[in-house]
Design a protein around this motif. Structure first.
Motif, PDB file in Angstrom:
ATOM      1  N   ARG A  74       0.918  -1.116  -0.047  1.00  0.00           N
ATOM      2  CA  ARG A  74      -0.122  -0.017  -0.191  1.00  0.00           C
ATOM      3  C   ARG A  74       0.790   1.231   0.069  1.00  0.00           C
ATOM      4  O   ARG A  74       2.077   1.152   0.413  1.00  0.00           O
ATOM      5  CB  ARG A  74      -0.868  -0.085   1.313  1.00  0.00           C
ATOM      6  N   THR A  76       1.168   5.315   1.089  1.00  0.00           N
ATOM      7  CA  THR A  76       0.775   6.023   2.499  1.00  0.00           C
ATOM      8  C   THR A  76       1.261   7.634   2.010  1.00  0.00           C
ATOM      9  O   THR A  76       2.339   7.813   1.748  1.00  0.00           O
ATOM     10  CB  THR A  76       1.112   5.879   3.748  1.00  0.00           C
ATOM     11  N   GLY A 114       5.656  10.616   1.352  1.00  0.00           N
ATOM     12  CA  GLY A 114       4.871   9.291   1.691  1.00  0.00           C
ATOM     13  C   GLY A 114       5.689   8.019   1.701  1.00  0.00           C
ATOM     14  O   GLY A 114       6.905   8.148   2.059  1.00  0.00           O
TER      15      GLY A 114
END
Length: 281
Positions: A74, A76, A114
């Motif tokens: 994922r 972020t 991120g």
């Protein structure tokens, strides 16, 4: 710094590479899978583009062990889209997963950060930082809106209409009928305005005029931006005037009542001259 990001091209594909004999450096690393940028030794991903641009890179999951490992991926902190959200990497295999990161539309120029994260079934995690630089001109534009004077102070709104974060400085001035009644030197406000942000703020005003008409002026500056707003206010002590009006009304009523009572007494009491005239008759 050269960009390590390629423009968005063909459909995203998952690439598997069978690992050869481990190098001495790889053998010295602790056992277990790892996460890193594909295509060479890089500590992080770096991308640069104007707002709205989609940029592409590839992350690699390496499994040097003897059994397959399943991980979930994922992004972020940034708008990251991965070609696969989960994958199983066979033993002694490296899997490369392309992804895109998009510079948010309407974002101010500057750096954003991120990460790409991976987690296996046992809860073990790994991550690689993603550094995104948003290109574009830096514009500092600020407005002061909805300025109003209240019994407890002054309220107003600051709006950042530019493309960069602003830390505003405020100065306040008010002029009455007979001269200056408020003069506060410029001072920084404890706020940071992101592009497009709107904040409602208040300025206390103790010791304001008791009875006066004043012109209030707010001046705000930030990073070269300059904005002013003005308004007028009239201070009238309605409570005091109401009390005085009440006293005046009470005094008037008392006077009228007493006057009427006096006239009533005078009309009911016969005069001495009338008594003497009656005796003569």
């Amino acid at each position: 710094m050269p960009s390590a990001v390629r423009a968005l091209g063909p459909p995203l594909l998952l690439m598997l590479t069978l690992l050869g004999t481990a190098s001495p450096a790889a053998a010295a690393r602790p056992a277990g899978w790892s996460l890193a940028p594909a295509g060479g030794p890089r500590p992080s991903f770096y991308a640069e583009g104007v707002p709205g641009t989609a940029l592409q890179d590839t992350v690699a999951v390496t499994n040097p062990g003897r059994t397959p490992v399943t991980v979930r991926l994922r992004g972020t902190g940034l708008p990251v889209v991965l070609a696969r959200a989960a994958l199983t990497v066979p033993a002694r295999t490296r899997a490369e997963v392309p992804f895109t990161v998009t510079a948010p539309s309407g974002s101010a120029p500057g750096d954003r950060s991120g990460a790409i994260e991976a987690r296996d079934g046992t809860g073990r995690t790994a991550s690689v930082p993603v550094r995104l630089r948003i290109a574009g001109p830096r514009l500092a534009v600020l407005t002061v809106e909805h300025l109003a004077v209240h019994p407890d102070g002054i309220t107003y709104q600051l709006v950042n209409r530019g493309t960069t974060v602003l830390v505003p400085t405020l100065a306040v001035r008010a002029d009455g009928t007979f001269g200056r009644v408020l003069d506060r030197a410029p001072r920084p406000l404890p706020v940071r305005l992101a592009p497009g942000a709107r904040r409602t703020l208040s300025e206390p005003w103790h010791g304001r005029p008791f009875l006066d008409r004043v012109d209030v002026r707010l001046t705000v500056t930030a990073d070269g931006a300059h904005a002013t707003a003005t308004t007028a206010a009239t201070f009238v002590p309605w409570g005091t005037l109401g009390a005085l009006a009440g006293l005046a009304a009470t005094a008037t009523v008392t006077f009228l009542v007493r006057r009427r009572a006096r006239r009533t007494r005078e009309s009911e009491t016969p005069s001495r001259e009338a008594e003497l005239t009656g005796a003569v008759a």
